[in-house]
Design an enzyme around this catalytic site. Structure first.
Site, PDB file in Angstrom:
ATOM      1  N   THR A   1     -39.704  27.668  -8.555  1.00  0.00           N
ATOM      2  CA  THR A   1     -40.373  26.208  -7.974  1.00  0.00           C
ATOM      3  C   THR A   1     -40.496  25.452  -9.448  1.00  0.00           C
ATOM      4  O   THR A   1     -40.986  25.925 -10.182  1.00  0.00           O
ATOM      5  CB  THR A   1     -41.529  26.053  -7.090  1.00  0.00           C
ATOM      6  OG1 THR A   1     -42.566  26.461  -7.790  1.00  0.00           O
ATOM      7  CG2 THR A   1     -41.319  26.879  -5.881  1.00  0.00           C
ATOM      8  N   HIS A   2     -40.136  24.063  -9.335  1.00  0.00           N
ATOM      9  CA  HIS A   2     -40.125  23.418 -10.691  1.00  0.00           C
ATOM     10  C   HIS A   2     -39.330  24.109 -11.923  1.00  0.00           C
ATOM     11  O   HIS A   2     -39.849  23.956 -13.057  1.00  0.00           O
ATOM     12  CB  HIS A   2     -41.536  23.157 -11.192  1.00  0.00           C
ATOM     13  CG  HIS A   2     -42.585  22.523  -9.954  1.00  0.00           C
ATOM     14  ND1 HIS A   2     -42.856  21.369  -9.972  1.00  0.00           N
ATOM     15  CD2 HIS A   2     -43.278  23.514  -9.113  1.00  0.00           C
ATOM     16  CE1 HIS A   2     -43.594  21.405  -8.752  1.00  0.00           C
ATOM     17  NE2 HIS A   2     -43.661  22.725  -8.304  1.00  0.00           N
TER      18      HIS A   2
ATOM     19  N   TYR B   1      -9.081  -6.745  12.573  1.00  0.00           N
ATOM     20  CA  TYR B   1      -8.665  -6.449  11.368  1.00  0.00           C
ATOM     21  C   TYR B   1      -8.836  -7.281  10.397  1.00  0.00           C
ATOM     22  O   TYR B   1      -8.376  -8.306  10.453  1.00  0.00           O
ATOM     23  CB  TYR B   1      -7.497  -5.713  11.471  1.00  0.00           C
ATOM     24  CG  TYR B   1      -6.649  -5.311  10.281  1.00  0.00           C
ATOM     25  CD1 TYR B   1      -6.698  -4.122   9.779  1.00  0.00           C
ATOM     26  CD2 TYR B   1      -5.935  -6.282   9.539  1.00  0.00           C
ATOM     27  CE1 TYR B   1      -5.938  -3.562   8.669  1.00  0.00           C
ATOM     28  CE2 TYR B   1      -5.230  -5.862   8.279  1.00  0.00           C
ATOM     29  CZ  TYR B   1      -5.438  -4.519   7.856  1.00  0.00           C
ATOM     30  OH  TYR B   1      -4.850  -4.050   6.667  1.00  0.00           O
TER      31      TYR B   1
ATOM     32  N   ASN C   1     -17.698  28.288 -22.010  1.00  0.00           N
ATOM     33  CA  ASN C   1     -18.101  27.215 -21.559  1.00  0.00           C
ATOM     34  C   ASN C   1     -17.796  27.166 -19.760  1.00  0.00           C
ATOM     35  O   ASN C   1     -16.871  27.499 -19.174  1.00  0.00           O
ATOM     36  CB  ASN C   1     -17.608  25.807 -21.893  1.00  0.00           C
ATOM     37  CG  ASN C   1     -18.256  25.740 -23.292  1.00  0.00           C
ATOM     38  OD1 ASN C   1     -19.096  26.208 -23.793  1.00  0.00           O
ATOM     39  ND2 ASN C   1     -17.343  25.017 -24.216  1.00  0.00           N
TER      40      ASN C   1
ATOM     41  N   GLU D   1     -19.390  22.273 -14.212  1.00  0.00           N
ATOM     42  CA  GLU D   1     -19.806  20.959 -14.691  1.00  0.00           C
ATOM     43  C   GLU D   1     -18.797  20.145 -14.219  1.00  0.00           C
ATOM     44  O   GLU D   1     -19.205  18.613 -13.749  1.00  0.00           O
ATOM     45  CB  GLU D   1     -19.551  20.800 -16.247  1.00  0.00           C
ATOM     46  CG  GLU D   1     -20.682  21.641 -16.822  1.00  0.00           C
ATOM     47  CD  GLU D   1     -20.283  21.991 -18.358  1.00  0.00           C
ATOM     48  OE1 GLU D   1     -20.198  21.149 -19.212  1.00  0.00           O
ATOM     49  OE2 GLU D   1     -19.989  23.013 -18.903  1.00  0.00           O
TER      50      GLU D   1
ATOM     51  N   SER E   1       0.862  -1.298   0.129  1.00  0.00           N
ATOM     52  CA  SER E   1      -0.089  -0.018   0.034  1.00  0.00           C
ATOM     53  C   SER E   1       0.771   1.277   0.053  1.00  0.00           C
ATOM     54  O   SER E   1       0.527   2.570   0.315  1.00  0.00           O
ATOM     55  CB  SER E   1      -1.010  -0.028   1.133  1.00  0.00           C
ATOM     56  OG  SER E   1      -0.310  -0.150   2.473  1.00  0.00           O
TER      57      SER E   1
ATOM     58  N   SER F   1     -14.337  26.537 -26.751  1.00  0.00           N
ATOM     59  CA  SER F   1     -14.700  25.247 -27.522  1.00  0.00           C
ATOM     60  C   SER F   1     -13.610  25.161 -28.643  1.00  0.00           C
ATOM     61  O   SER F   1     -13.018  26.400 -29.077  1.00  0.00           O
ATOM     62  CB  SER F   1     -16.052  25.194 -28.233  1.00  0.00           C
ATOM     63  OG  SER F   1     -16.079  24.597 -29.363  1.00  0.00           O
TER      64      SER F   1
ATOM     65  N   GLN G   1      -7.203  -2.070   3.977  1.00  0.00           N
ATOM     66  CA  GLN G   1      -6.436  -1.354   3.258  1.00  0.00           C
ATOM     67  C   GLN G   1      -6.967  -0.445   2.239  1.00  0.00           C
ATOM     68  O   GLN G   1      -6.302   0.511   1.889  1.00  0.00           O
ATOM     69  CB  GLN G   1      -5.178  -2.292   2.878  1.00  0.00           C
ATOM     70  CG  GLN G   1      -4.208  -1.710   2.130  1.00  0.00           C
ATOM     71  CD  GLN G   1      -3.046  -2.377   2.160  1.00  0.00           C
ATOM     72  OE1 GLN G   1      -2.205  -2.863   2.869  1.00  0.00           O
ATOM     73  NE2 GLN G   1      -2.866  -3.010   0.787  1.00  0.00           N
TER      74      GLN G   1
ATOM     75  N   LYS H   1     -18.333  30.169 -28.205  1.00  0.00           N
ATOM     76  CA  LYS H   1     -18.486  29.512 -26.917  1.00  0.00           C
ATOM     77  C   LYS H   1     -17.689  30.020 -25.754  1.00  0.00           C
ATOM     78  O   LYS H   1     -16.359  30.231 -25.966  1.00  0.00           O
ATOM     79  CB  LYS H   1     -18.292  27.894 -26.987  1.00  0.00           C
ATOM     80  CG  LYS H   1     -19.359  27.458 -28.070  1.00  0.00           C
ATOM     81  CD  LYS H   1     -20.710  27.293 -27.207  1.00  0.00           C
ATOM     82  CE  LYS H   1     -20.870  26.084 -26.436  1.00  0.00           C
ATOM     83  NZ  LYS H   1     -20.926  24.753 -26.787  1.00  0.00           N
TER      84      LYS H   1
ATOM     85  N   LYS I   1      -8.081   3.632   2.487  1.00  0.00           N
ATOM     86  CA  LYS I   1      -7.274   4.796   2.297  1.00  0.00           C
ATOM     87  C   LYS I   1      -7.587   5.682   0.865  1.00  0.00           C
ATOM     88  O   LYS I   1      -7.631   6.533   0.878  1.00  0.00           O
ATOM     89  CB  LYS I   1      -5.790   4.571   2.395  1.00  0.00           C
ATOM     90  CG  LYS I   1      -5.686   4.481   3.942  1.00  0.00           C
ATOM     91  CD  LYS I   1      -4.023   3.880   4.152  1.00  0.00           C
ATOM     92  CE  LYS I   1      -3.982   2.545   4.440  1.00  0.00           C
ATOM     93  NZ  LYS I   1      -4.967   1.725   5.201  1.00  0.00           N
TER      94      LYS I   1
ATOM     95  N   ASN J   1      -1.806  -2.789  13.132  1.00  0.00           N
ATOM     96  CA  ASN J   1      -3.394  -2.655  12.978  1.00  0.00           C
ATOM     97  C   ASN J   1      -3.818  -1.537  13.871  1.00  0.00           C
ATOM     98  O   ASN J   1      -4.669  -0.630  13.492  1.00  0.00           O
ATOM     99  CB  ASN J   1      -3.965  -4.096  13.759  1.00  0.00           C
ATOM    100  CG  ASN J   1      -3.685  -5.241  12.711  1.00  0.00           C
ATOM    101  OD1 ASN J   1      -3.312  -5.187  11.527  1.00  0.00           O
ATOM    102  ND2 ASN J   1      -4.181  -6.344  13.194  1.00  0.00           N
TER     103      ASN J   1
HETATM  104  N1  ARG Z   1      -0.966  -1.351   5.215  1.00  0.00           N
HETATM  105  C1  ARG Z   1      -1.921  -2.137   5.916  1.00  0.00           C
HETATM  106  C2  ARG Z   1      -3.482  -1.129   5.789  1.00  0.00           C
HETATM  107  O1  ARG Z   1      -3.340  -0.333   5.319  1.00  0.00           O
HETATM  108  C3  ARG Z   1      -1.400  -1.766   7.594  1.00  0.00           C
HETATM  109  C4  ARG Z   1      -2.018  -2.879   8.502  1.00  0.00           C
HETATM  110  C5  ARG Z   1      -1.675  -4.138   8.193  1.00  0.00           C
HETATM  111  N2  ARG Z   1      -1.935  -5.126   9.086  1.00  0.00           N
HETATM  112  C6  ARG Z   1      -1.670  -6.453   8.987  1.00  0.00           C
HETATM  113  N3  ARG Z   1      -2.176  -7.257   9.988  1.00  0.00           N
HETATM  114  N4  ARG Z   1      -1.488  -6.871   7.749  1.00  0.00           N
HETATM  115  O2  ARG Z   1      -4.378  -1.805   6.108  1.00  0.00           O
END
Ligand code: ARG
Length: 459
Positions: free
Chosen positions: A156-157, A318, A286, A291, A24, A278, A323, A284, A326, A111
């Site tokens: 309205t509408h 966990y 825009n 948008e 990650s 454009s 993961q 144009k 993120k 974790n």
């Molecule tokens: N990179 C992992 C995550 O974002 C960190 C935690 C990993 N923990 C594990 N028991 N493999 O979740």
């Protein structure tokens, strides 16, 4: 590839594809500051509690700070082969300090470490988003103050309904955005609880002091169930929800701006720096920004959906699925910040065209309610007044005139109650200025809203 920290149990190196699949670091490296901040607090507590030697804890802290400085100043690059940012920092520390570096991970697991890092990272992001929303509200308030008497049709509408002012219209968004700030504050409160010390899932046998870590990192409370500590991602989902609602508001505002700068409305003109042309049609101009904001709203909803779906089937505690949190929450945060920081100057430089708003308000019989109210004020029951006015509107349409230009004779044919003063009662300015009810469009009522919003912003 460097040997894994968990290599002991394994007789083979991990397959390269699996390594990439599992890693990650490409997206969690952005949490390096938070990871180090968390580790510094953890090492401080370990030293103070005598879990590791105090001198070694100081060496670790110094080493961590040097790593931070080296990353900040570009002397240390992230290793794409590292499993994640947590492993990267720890491995680097061990490279530099040898055995002492290996003591940092005592009474901790990745974790609870990752749960901590995301909270630290997002806490800061919430502050940044809030600052941008406040800036946007400030721009809206300025726009409103300049347009307290700019009469425009209220819809309205998407049909012309009753006259309002441009100030009143944009201040509605200020109210929506204030609620967004409230939601961000709520999210922050529940996010600001310390998960570190939950360890892998079942706490630890070491005599750790979680209250001390809480203080060092500025959390309000300690999470009181270690399973919950490592498996909770509610705070990501709450933030993604708050951001989704905020994006929905920006998207509605964007939709209106798209309409307003069309030739059919022409209520506003975007600054050339905030519009695009454009490639084929020379005439144009825009409203691409609005948008894109509208379009990116869907993307943020997608992030929220990713998080909700990712969590729904997970047993405690966990699971590696987590993961995936993120990229989704980072995307939501990045997107809303990007949208806000482009939308704000666009709105700030947008030119309002009061004449066109007024012309639109003059058509479409938006003073019909006021005409009926005129009769009511002279003693007629509202339903009778409504019917007479409806008939008048039909007559105007037939004759190709407006209520303002219809002769008094024609009025009197429908009701003897009508007098010369009807023209004043149905003039656009009267219609707006008389709507003084709390929350209404009359300038003094809008001023009250403005003061309220300003007070909230500064409070
Ligand atoms: N990179 C992992 C995550 O974002 C960190 C935690 C990993 N923990 C594990 N028991 N493999 O979740």
């Amino acid at each position: 590839m460097a040997a894994k920290m968990w290599a002991g149990r394994f007789s083979k190196e991990v397959d390269e594809k699996v390594n990439d699949f599992n890693s990650s670091i490409s997206f969690d490296a952005r949490m390096y500051k938070n990871d180090i901040e968390g580790s510094v607090a953890h090492a401080t507590m370990l030293g103070e509690c005598g879990i590791i030697d105090l001198e070694e804890s100081k060496t670790i802290i110094k080493g961590l700070k040097e790593i931070l400085c080296d990353i900040d100043e570009g002397r240390l690059q992230f290793d794409p082969n590292a499993e994640d940012i947590h492993m990267f920092v720890e491995a680097e520390l061990t490279n530099r300090l040898g055995a002492t570096g290996k003591r940092l991970h005592t009474a901790r697991s990745r974790n609870d470490q990752v749960a901590l890092d995301i909270r630290l990272y997002l806490r800061n992001e919430i502050e940044e988003i809030k600052a941008l929303v406040k800036k946007l509200i400030g721009v809206i308030v300025t726009l409103a103050e300049k347009n307290l008497r700019t009469v425009m049709p209220g819809y309205t509408h998407l049909q012309r309904a009753q006259p309002i002012t441009f100030a009143h219209h944009v201040m509605a968004y200020a109210q929506m955005l204030l609620r967004d700030i409230g939601r961000l504050d709520d999210t922050y409160k529940r996010m600001n609880v310390l998960p570190l010390g939950s360890c892998a899932l079942a706490g630890t046998t070491y005599p750790i002091n979680r209250e001390r870590v809480k203080e060092l990192l500025g959390f309000d409370e300690v999470m009181l169930n270690s399973l919950d500590g490592v498996s909770d991602r509610d705070f990501c989902i709450e933030l993604a929800s708050a951001i989704s609602i905020l994006m929905m508001h920006l998207s509605r505002f964007s939709e209106e701006i798209v309409l307003w700068c069309s030739w059919e409305f022409k209520f506003i003109e975007l600054d050339d720096a905030y519009a695009t042309g454009s490639s084929i049609m020379p005439q144009k101009k825009n409203p691409d920004i609005t948008e894109l904001v509208r379009g990116k709203t869907g993307r943020v909803y997608g992030d929220l959906n990713t998080l909700l779906t990712m969590m729904k089937g997970l047993s405690l505690a966990y699971n590696k699925d987590m993961q995936e949190d993120k990229e989704a929450i980072f995307d939501a945060v990045d997107t809303v910040k990007l949208c806000l920081s482009t939308f704000i100057p666009m709105l700030e430089t947008m030119r309002v065209l009061p004449e066109n708003m007024r012309n639109a308000a003059a058509k479409g019989f938006i003073n019909a309610t006021d005409c009926a109210d005129y009769l009511v004020k002279k003693g007629l029951p509202f339903r009778d007044a409504y019917k007479i006015t409806g008939t008048l509107v039909a007559k105007c349409i037939e004759m190709g005139v407006t209520l303002e230009t219809l002769s008094l004779d024609e009025y009197k044919k429908l009701s003897e109650i009508f007098e010369e003063d009807v023209y004043d009662a149905i003039s656009l300015d009267t219609c707006v200025m008389q709507r003084k009810s709390q929350g209404g469009p009359a300038p003094e009522a809008v001023m009250e809203q403005i003061s309220y919003v300003k007070e909230k912003l500064n409070g």
